[in-house]
Design a protein around this motif. Structure first.
Motif, PDB file in Angstrom:
ATOM      1  N   ILE A   1       0.983  -1.009   0.028  1.00  0.00           N
ATOM      2  CA  ILE A   1      -0.017  -0.079  -0.138  1.00  0.00           C
ATOM      3  C   ILE A   1       0.810   1.296   0.110  1.00  0.00           C
ATOM      4  CG2 ILE A   1      -1.660   1.455   1.236  1.00  0.00           C
ATOM      5  CD1 ILE A   1      -2.847  -1.457   2.202  1.00  0.00           C
ATOM      6  N   GLY A   2       2.069   1.367   0.911  1.00  0.00           N
ATOM      7  CA  GLY A   2       2.879   2.282   0.648  1.00  0.00           C
ATOM      8  C   GLY A   2       3.713   2.621  -0.525  1.00  0.00           C
ATOM      9  N   MET A   3       3.886   1.552  -1.088  1.00  0.00           N
ATOM     10  CA  MET A   3       4.504   1.595  -2.408  1.00  0.00           C
ATOM     11  C   MET A   3       3.537   2.240  -3.485  1.00  0.00           C
ATOM     12  SD  MET A   3       7.075  -1.695  -2.911  1.00  0.00           S
ATOM     13  CE  MET A   3       5.903  -2.837  -2.733  1.00  0.00           C
ATOM     14  N   ALA A   4       2.312   1.686  -3.282  1.00  0.00           N
ATOM     15  CA  ALA A   4       1.379   2.319  -4.386  1.00  0.00           C
ATOM     16  C   ALA A   4       0.967   3.831  -4.122  1.00  0.00           C
ATOM     17  CB  ALA A   4      -0.045   1.502  -4.188  1.00  0.00           C
ATOM     18  N   ILE A   5       1.052   4.174  -2.755  1.00  0.00           N
ATOM     19  CA  ILE A   5       1.086   5.783  -2.542  1.00  0.00           C
ATOM     20  C   ILE A   5       2.072   6.288  -3.028  1.00  0.00           C
ATOM     21  CG2 ILE A   5       0.661   7.537  -0.683  1.00  0.00           C
ATOM     22  CD1 ILE A   5      -0.957   5.306   0.837  1.00  0.00           C
ATOM     23  N   VAL A   6       3.416   5.717  -3.061  1.00  0.00           N
ATOM     24  CA  VAL A   6       4.391   6.518  -3.450  1.00  0.00           C
ATOM     25  C   VAL A   6       4.429   6.868  -5.048  1.00  0.00           C
ATOM     26  CG1 VAL A   6       7.047   6.550  -3.363  1.00  0.00           C
ATOM     27  CG2 VAL A   6       5.839   6.160  -1.155  1.00  0.00           C
ATOM     28  N   THR A   7       3.930   5.760  -5.543  1.00  0.00           N
ATOM     29  CA  THR A   7       3.892   5.907  -6.906  1.00  0.00           C
ATOM     30  C   THR A   7       2.823   6.615  -7.688  1.00  0.00           C
ATOM     31  OG1 THR A   7       2.853   3.547  -7.355  1.00  0.00           O
ATOM     32  CG2 THR A   7       5.256   3.671  -7.299  1.00  0.00           C
ATOM     33  N   ALA A   8       1.548   6.592  -6.941  1.00  0.00           N
ATOM     34  CA  ALA A   8       0.496   7.388  -7.308  1.00  0.00           C
ATOM     35  C   ALA A   8       0.606   8.963  -7.400  1.00  0.00           C
ATOM     36  CB  ALA A   8      -0.789   6.976  -6.651  1.00  0.00           C
TER      37      ALA A   8
ATOM     38  N   LEU B   1      -0.758  14.344  -8.621  1.00  0.00           N
ATOM     39  CA  LEU B   1      -0.477  15.587  -8.162  1.00  0.00           C
ATOM     40  C   LEU B   1      -0.408  16.595  -9.554  1.00  0.00           C
ATOM     41  CD1 LEU B   1       0.008  17.066  -5.643  1.00  0.00           C
ATOM     42  CD2 LEU B   1       2.447  16.767  -5.849  1.00  0.00           C
ATOM     43  N   PRO B   2       0.401  16.465 -10.492  1.00  0.00           N
ATOM     44  CA  PRO B   2       0.300  17.320 -11.636  1.00  0.00           C
ATOM     45  C   PRO B   2      -1.006  17.465 -12.209  1.00  0.00           C
ATOM     46  CG  PRO B   2       2.095  15.696 -11.696  1.00  0.00           C
ATOM     47  CD  PRO B   2       1.072  15.167 -10.798  1.00  0.00           C
ATOM     48  N   ALA B   3      -1.759  16.697 -12.064  1.00  0.00           N
ATOM     49  CA  ALA B   3      -3.156  16.944 -12.689  1.00  0.00           C
ATOM     50  C   ALA B   3      -3.935  18.091 -11.848  1.00  0.00           C
ATOM     51  CB  ALA B   3      -4.111  15.546 -12.701  1.00  0.00           C
ATOM     52  N   PHE B   4      -3.655  18.186 -10.457  1.00  0.00           N
ATOM     53  CA  PHE B   4      -4.424  19.127  -9.788  1.00  0.00           C
ATOM     54  C   PHE B   4      -3.514  20.272  -9.928  1.00  0.00           C
ATOM     55  CE2 PHE B   4      -5.327  15.116  -7.800  1.00  0.00           C
ATOM     56  CZ  PHE B   4      -6.936  14.971  -7.867  1.00  0.00           C
ATOM     57  N   ILE B   5      -2.445  20.363  -9.873  1.00  0.00           N
ATOM     58  CA  ILE B   5      -1.787  21.718 -10.113  1.00  0.00           C
ATOM     59  C   ILE B   5      -1.643  22.382 -11.415  1.00  0.00           C
ATOM     60  CG2 ILE B   5       0.670  22.417  -9.806  1.00  0.00           C
ATOM     61  CD1 ILE B   5       1.690  20.113  -7.831  1.00  0.00           C
ATOM     62  N   VAL B   6      -1.633  21.617 -12.485  1.00  0.00           N
ATOM     63  CA  VAL B   6      -1.764  22.257 -13.683  1.00  0.00           C
ATOM     64  C   VAL B   6      -2.961  22.999 -14.201  1.00  0.00           C
ATOM     65  CG1 VAL B   6      -1.663  21.716 -16.187  1.00  0.00           C
ATOM     66  CG2 VAL B   6      -0.139  20.451 -14.845  1.00  0.00           C
ATOM     67  N   ASP B   7      -4.007  22.597 -13.415  1.00  0.00           N
ATOM     68  CA  ASP B   7      -5.156  23.349 -13.743  1.00  0.00           C
ATOM     69  C   ASP B   7      -5.284  24.715 -13.012  1.00  0.00           C
ATOM     70  OD1 ASP B   7      -6.457  21.390 -14.954  1.00  0.00           O
ATOM     71  OD2 ASP B   7      -7.484  20.589 -13.402  1.00  0.00           O
ATOM     72  N   GLN B   8      -4.272  24.841 -11.962  1.00  0.00           N
ATOM     73  CA  GLN B   8      -4.439  26.405 -11.272  1.00  0.00           C
ATOM     74  C   GLN B   8      -3.000  27.119 -11.968  1.00  0.00           C
ATOM     75  OE1 GLN B   8      -3.961  25.092  -7.110  1.00  0.00           O
ATOM     76  NE2 GLN B   8      -6.100  24.224  -7.266  1.00  0.00           N
TER      77      GLN B   8
END
Length: 96
Positions: free
Chosen positions: A6-13, A18-25
């Motif tokens: 689960i930790g590895m999944a979070i680290v790769t996700a 994150l860029p999908a949320f930042i690029v819109d702003q």
């Protein structure tokens, strides 16, 4: 063990989402927007071009002709299924 997966999944996700949320702003300059819009086409070309030349290794012209057929059908604004079918049919006819 499960927590490590689960930790590895979070680290790769996180770096993927994150860029999908930042690029819109963020507002980029126009030249950066044009450059970023060209990336999918460049990546697609880099993925497809080697396959075009290796359709039949001893006759690379078959792949080039099929690519030209596909480009012509796409230029006529045909459905993508017809473009792919046209390219496949041209390879089939030339290798028959």
């Amino acid at each position: 063990m499960v927590w490590m997966i689960i930790g590895m999944a979070i680290v790769t996700a996180v770096p993927r989402f994150l860029p999908a949320f930042i690029v819109d702003q963020i507002r980029f300059p126009k030249w950066i927007d044009r450059w970023l819009n060209a990336i999918p086409y460049a990546a697609l070309g880099a993925l497809i071009f080697p396959g075009i030349l290796s359709v039949k290794p001893d006759a690379p012209q078959i792949g080039v002709i099929a690519a030209l057929v596909a480009a012509a059908l796409a230029w006529l604004n045909l459905n993508i299924i017809l473009v792919v079918a046209g390219a496949i049919a041209s390879v089939f006819i030339m290798t028959f």
